[in-house]
Design an enzyme around this catalytic site. Structure first.
Site, PDB file in Angstrom:
ATOM      1  N   MET A   1      -3.154  -7.943  -7.308  1.00  0.00           N
ATOM      2  CA  MET A   1      -2.602  -9.086  -8.052  1.00  0.00           C
ATOM      3  C   MET A   1      -3.690  -9.993  -8.629  1.00  0.00           C
ATOM      4  O   MET A   1      -3.578 -11.219  -8.560  1.00  0.00           O
ATOM      5  CB  MET A   1      -1.659  -9.881  -7.138  1.00  0.00           C
ATOM      6  CG  MET A   1      -0.521  -9.061  -6.563  1.00  0.00           C
ATOM      7  SD  MET A   1       0.505  -8.285  -7.828  1.00  0.00           S
ATOM      8  CE  MET A   1       1.467  -9.699  -8.349  1.00  0.00           C
TER       9      MET A   1
ATOM     10  N   GLY B   1       0.789  -1.228   0.000  1.00  0.00           N
ATOM     11  CA  GLY B   1       0.000   0.000   0.000  1.00  0.00           C
ATOM     12  C   GLY B   1       0.818   1.273   0.000  1.00  0.00           C
ATOM     13  O   GLY B   1       0.320   2.325   0.416  1.00  0.00           O
ATOM     14  N   SER B   2       2.060   1.219  -0.509  1.00  0.00           N
ATOM     15  CA  SER B   2       2.840   2.469  -0.526  1.00  0.00           C
ATOM     16  C   SER B   2       2.284   3.453  -1.554  1.00  0.00           C
ATOM     17  O   SER B   2       2.336   4.673  -1.336  1.00  0.00           O
ATOM     18  CB  SER B   2       4.325   2.198  -0.783  1.00  0.00           C
ATOM     19  OG  SER B   2       4.551   1.775  -2.106  1.00  0.00           O
TER      20      SER B   2
ATOM     21  N   HIS C   1       2.254   0.473 -13.076  1.00  0.00           N
ATOM     22  CA  HIS C   1       3.093  -0.688 -13.378  1.00  0.00           C
ATOM     23  C   HIS C   1       4.564  -0.259 -13.381  1.00  0.00           C
ATOM     24  O   HIS C   1       4.903   0.780 -13.942  1.00  0.00           O
ATOM     25  CB  HIS C   1       2.704  -1.252 -14.747  1.00  0.00           C
ATOM     26  CG  HIS C   1       3.493  -2.466 -15.108  1.00  0.00           C
ATOM     27  ND1 HIS C   1       3.225  -3.709 -14.569  1.00  0.00           N
ATOM     28  CD2 HIS C   1       4.575  -2.622 -15.916  1.00  0.00           C
ATOM     29  CE1 HIS C   1       4.093  -4.581 -15.046  1.00  0.00           C
ATOM     30  NE2 HIS C   1       4.928  -3.951 -15.868  1.00  0.00           N
TER      31      HIS C   1
ATOM     32  N   ASP D   1      -1.588  -5.568 -18.260  1.00  0.00           N
ATOM     33  CA  ASP D   1      -0.759  -4.364 -18.412  1.00  0.00           C
ATOM     34  C   ASP D   1      -0.741  -3.860 -19.850  1.00  0.00           C
ATOM     35  O   ASP D   1       0.307  -3.412 -20.348  1.00  0.00           O
ATOM     36  CB  ASP D   1       0.675  -4.639 -17.901  1.00  0.00           C
ATOM     37  CG  ASP D   1       0.700  -5.168 -16.479  1.00  0.00           C
ATOM     38  OD1 ASP D   1      -0.073  -4.665 -15.651  1.00  0.00           O
ATOM     39  OD2 ASP D   1       1.478  -6.095 -16.188  1.00  0.00           O
TER      40      ASP D   1
HETATM   41  C1  GRF Z   1       3.974  -1.203  -7.299  1.00  0.00           C
HETATM   42  O1  GRF Z   1       5.354  -1.277  -7.489  1.00  0.00           O
HETATM   43  C2  GRF Z   1       3.223  -1.220  -8.604  1.00  0.00           C
HETATM   44  O2  GRF Z   1       3.982  -0.781  -9.672  1.00  0.00           O
HETATM   45  C3  GRF Z   1       2.889  -2.666  -8.804  1.00  0.00           C
HETATM   46  O3  GRF Z   1       2.699  -3.183  -7.516  1.00  0.00           O
HETATM   47  C4  GRF Z   1       3.458  -2.436  -6.582  1.00  0.00           C
HETATM   48  C5  GRF Z   1       2.558  -2.093  -5.434  1.00  0.00           C
HETATM   49  O4  GRF Z   1       3.276  -1.591  -4.348  1.00  0.00           O
HETATM   50  N1  GRF Z   1       1.732  -2.785  -9.660  1.00  0.00           N
HETATM   51  P1  GRF Z   1       2.511  -0.901  -3.146  1.00  0.00           P
HETATM   52  O5  GRF Z   1       1.555  -1.944  -2.568  1.00  0.00           O
HETATM   53  O6  GRF Z   1       1.793   0.298  -3.656  1.00  0.00           O
HETATM   54  O7  GRF Z   1       3.592  -0.565  -2.170  1.00  0.00           O
END
Ligand code: GRF
Length: 195
Positions: free
Chosen positions: A92, A12-13, A111, A147
């Site tokens: 995912m 969730g960053s 992505h 994607d």
């Molecule tokens: C990100 O790097 C995004 O590009 C990919 O999944 C990752 C998710 O990271 N689709 P976060 O959960 O937002 O930290």
């Protein structure tokens, strides 16, 4: 004000970056819901800490699959909240017609590559292994491929001589956190959603 839903499976960053952009008033949005297919995903925990409504997409009745029926349930839930844009952030699962058709050209994804190069998993690793000179991140609309949807925004970075998968992933994520909120704001403006 743009009504957002965020779907994620992990850390969730990127959701945090969206929260921060809203707090900094660089993104005029309201996160109405954060949903995850993992009940214990850190993204849900973080959302709760920010007093944002959360939803666990329970797939136990669907043999663990994000089935058409499960996607229809989620689409109905999101429509009942009058969501304008659905933002995938590390979600995912593949999005299928019930959800796509409920939110046509309203589902975004981030992505970690310069699409159309390196779709799929661990895109930063794919770029390194292919000997690419540059990588970066892409915000795109979600279609029924993996994607593959129309590109809304990209940021490129040079791959450094001593780059490792971990360092490249970290550097790309830093860029993602700037790109995604800005791309959401710009796209919403282009649709006339912000008012
Ligand atoms: C990100 O790097 C995004 O590009 C990919 O999944 C990752 C998710 O990271 N689709 P976060 O959960 O937002 O930290």
């Amino acid at each position: 004000m743009i009504s957002l839903a965020i779907l994620g499976s992990g850390r969730g960053s990127n959701m945090q970056a969206i929260i921060d952009a809203i707090a900094a008033k660089s993104l005029a949005a309201d996160i109405k819901l954060v949903a995850s297919d993992h009940a214990d995903a850190p993204i849900l925990k973080r959302a709760k800490q920010h007093h944002i409504a959360t939803h666990w997409i329970d797939l136990n009745d669907h043999k663990g699959r994000f089935s058409e029926a499960a996607q229809e349930d989620l689409a109905n839930h999101l429509q009942s909240l009058a969501i304008d844009l659905v933002c995938l952030a590390g979600f995912m699962r593949i999005i299928r017609p019930p959800l796509l058709n409920a939110f046509p050209e309203r589902i975004l994804n981030i992505h970690p590559s310069l699409l159309p190069a390196f779709p799929g998993k661990e895109a930063w690793k794919q770029a390194l292994e292919a000997g690419a000179q540059q990588s970066g991140c892409t915000v795109h609309l979600v279609d029924d491929g993996i994607d593959t949807g129309p590109i809304l925004a990209q940021t490129a970075i040079d791959i450094l001589p001593d780059e490792t998968p971990a360092s490249l992933h970290r550097r790309i994520q830093e860029r993602e956190h700037r790109l995604y909120p800005q791309a959401i704001q710009d796209y919403a403006l282009s649709l006339g959603l912000e008012g």
